[in-house]
Design an enzyme around this catalytic site. Structure first.
Site, mmCIF file in Angstrom:
data_model
loop_
_atom_site.group_PDB
_atom_site.id
_atom_site.type_symbol
_atom_site.label_atom_id
_atom_site.label_comp_id
_atom_site.label_asym_id
_atom_site.label_seq_id
_atom_site.Cartn_x
_atom_site.Cartn_y
_atom_site.Cartn_z
ATOM 1 C CG ASP A 16 -1.364 1.185 1.850
ATOM 2 O OD1 ASP A 16 -2.307 1.662 0.905
ATOM 3 O OD2 ASP A 16 -1.184 1.931 2.543
ATOM 4 C CG MET A 17 1.602 3.515 -3.197
ATOM 5 S SD MET A 17 1.926 4.237 -4.781
ATOM 6 C CE MET A 17 2.472 5.761 -3.857
ATOM 7 C CG ASP A 18 -1.456 8.310 0.268
ATOM 8 O OD1 ASP A 18 -1.032 9.413 0.610
ATOM 9 O OD2 ASP A 18 -1.962 7.324 -0.498
ATOM 10 N N GLY A 51 -5.068 3.402 -3.550
ATOM 11 C CA GLY A 51 -6.899 3.970 -4.530
ATOM 12 C C GLY A 51 -6.181 4.537 -4.773
ATOM 13 C CE LYS A 204 -5.451 -0.625 -1.623
ATOM 14 N NZ LYS A 204 -4.663 -0.287 -0.925
ATOM 15 C CG ASP A 227 -2.621 2.608 6.348
ATOM 16 O OD1 ASP A 227 -3.030 3.368 6.562
ATOM 17 O OD2 ASP A 227 -2.110 2.451 5.140
ATOM 18 C CG ASN A 230 -7.522 0.796 1.159
ATOM 19 O OD1 ASN A 230 -7.282 0.791 2.822
ATOM 20 N ND2 ASN A 230 -7.482 1.326 0.547
#
Length: 277
Positions: A16-18, A51, A204, A227, A230
């Site tokens: 995941d990114m953010d 996302g 995901k 985190d 999602n």
């Protein structure tokens, strides 16, 4: 799930990114970058899974050396899988009929909203004001903000997701109600200020399963790091699911391991523990 003795077996890491790969300042730490590049040098494929749409992810992926037709990103919360050349290999969208019904609903209940199309453009209607979360999403996606009504768009117009925006307190108040109203869809909180609606069975985890099948990688050979809510489906399908130190309680509960937080090299620490050692 994960076995403490099984190092060096991961063929794919989904991240995941953010608030996971990225610090609060939206940067990739040096350790995160170094560990990702070491894993790639050892033959492990890295897939960013967010996302965000393509344009809001590409520069980060490119900075890590994730390039070419045989490297991929999972974008729009699992609605799209594309290679680094922008070729879409998997796509699940919502129709313009849904978009019209959604806008009717949010106007009736006075809920700020935005939607994203396949190219990552952000749309909303001409309400009296445009909320800060819509503006933030449009800015983050670097595609501008389109003020249009659904009927102003082509009949075959499609969106990857619809987003209801608001403060965390406001979203806490309405999440159950939105889940009831859109029970035939996948509804999930994806970040501070965002409650997102996807086609049913779009998440995901489903995207990771599809990509793994195409790459002929077994799920047990996947390490996933995230985190928020999602990310749960992705953490559950992977052989090893890693929650960030700053992850939500429910995310930690379904994970095999909790790493450090996103401002203290959590991704790099996890890769160092499970892949590099």
């Amino acid at each position: 799930m994960f076995d403490e003795g099984d190092f060096m077996r991961y063929k794919l890491i989904t991240i995941d990114m953010d608030d996971t790969l990225l610090t609060t300042a939206k940067e990739i730490s040096e350790k995160n970058k170094n560990m990702i590049q070491r894993a790639m040098a050892n033959g492990t494929k890295i897939v960013l899974c967010s996302g965000r749409p393509h344009k809001a992810m590409y520069d980060y992926a490119h900075s890590l050396g994730i390039d070419g037709d045989d490297n991929y990103m999972i974008t729009n919360g699992g609605a799209i899988i594309e290679n680094m050349s922008g070729e879409i290999v998997y796509q699940k969208t919502l129709s313009n009929d849904f978009y019209c019904e959604f806008v009717k609903f949010v106007k009736e209940h006075v809920l700020p909203y935005c939607v994203l199309d396949i190219q990552g453009n952000t749309y909303t209607s001409g309400f009296e004001f445009i909320d800060e979360y819509t503006i933030a999403m449009a800015y983050e996606n670097s595609r501008g903000l389109c003020i249009k009504e659904p009927e102003d768009l082509p009949a075959d117009f499609e969106i990857t997701k619809a987003v209801i925006n608001g403060s965390e307190q406001r979203l806490d108040e309405i999440t159950d109600f939105i889940n009831q109203q859109f029970s035939n869809y996948f509804v999930v909180r994806t970040g501070v200020g965002y409650l997102e609606i996807f086609p049913n069975n779009v998440n995901k985890g489903e995207a990771v399963k599809y990509l793994a099948q195409q790459l002929e990688i077994e799920l047990k050979d996947i390490l996933a790091i995230g985190d928020r809510d999602n990310d749960i489906s992705m953490l559950e399908v992977a052989g090893t699911g890693v929650a960030m130190g700053n992850a939500q309680v429910g995310v930690k509960a379904v994970s095999d391991y909790v790493t450090t937080d996103n401002n203290h090299d959590g991704v790099g620490d996890a890769i160092e523990k499970f892949v590099i050692e």
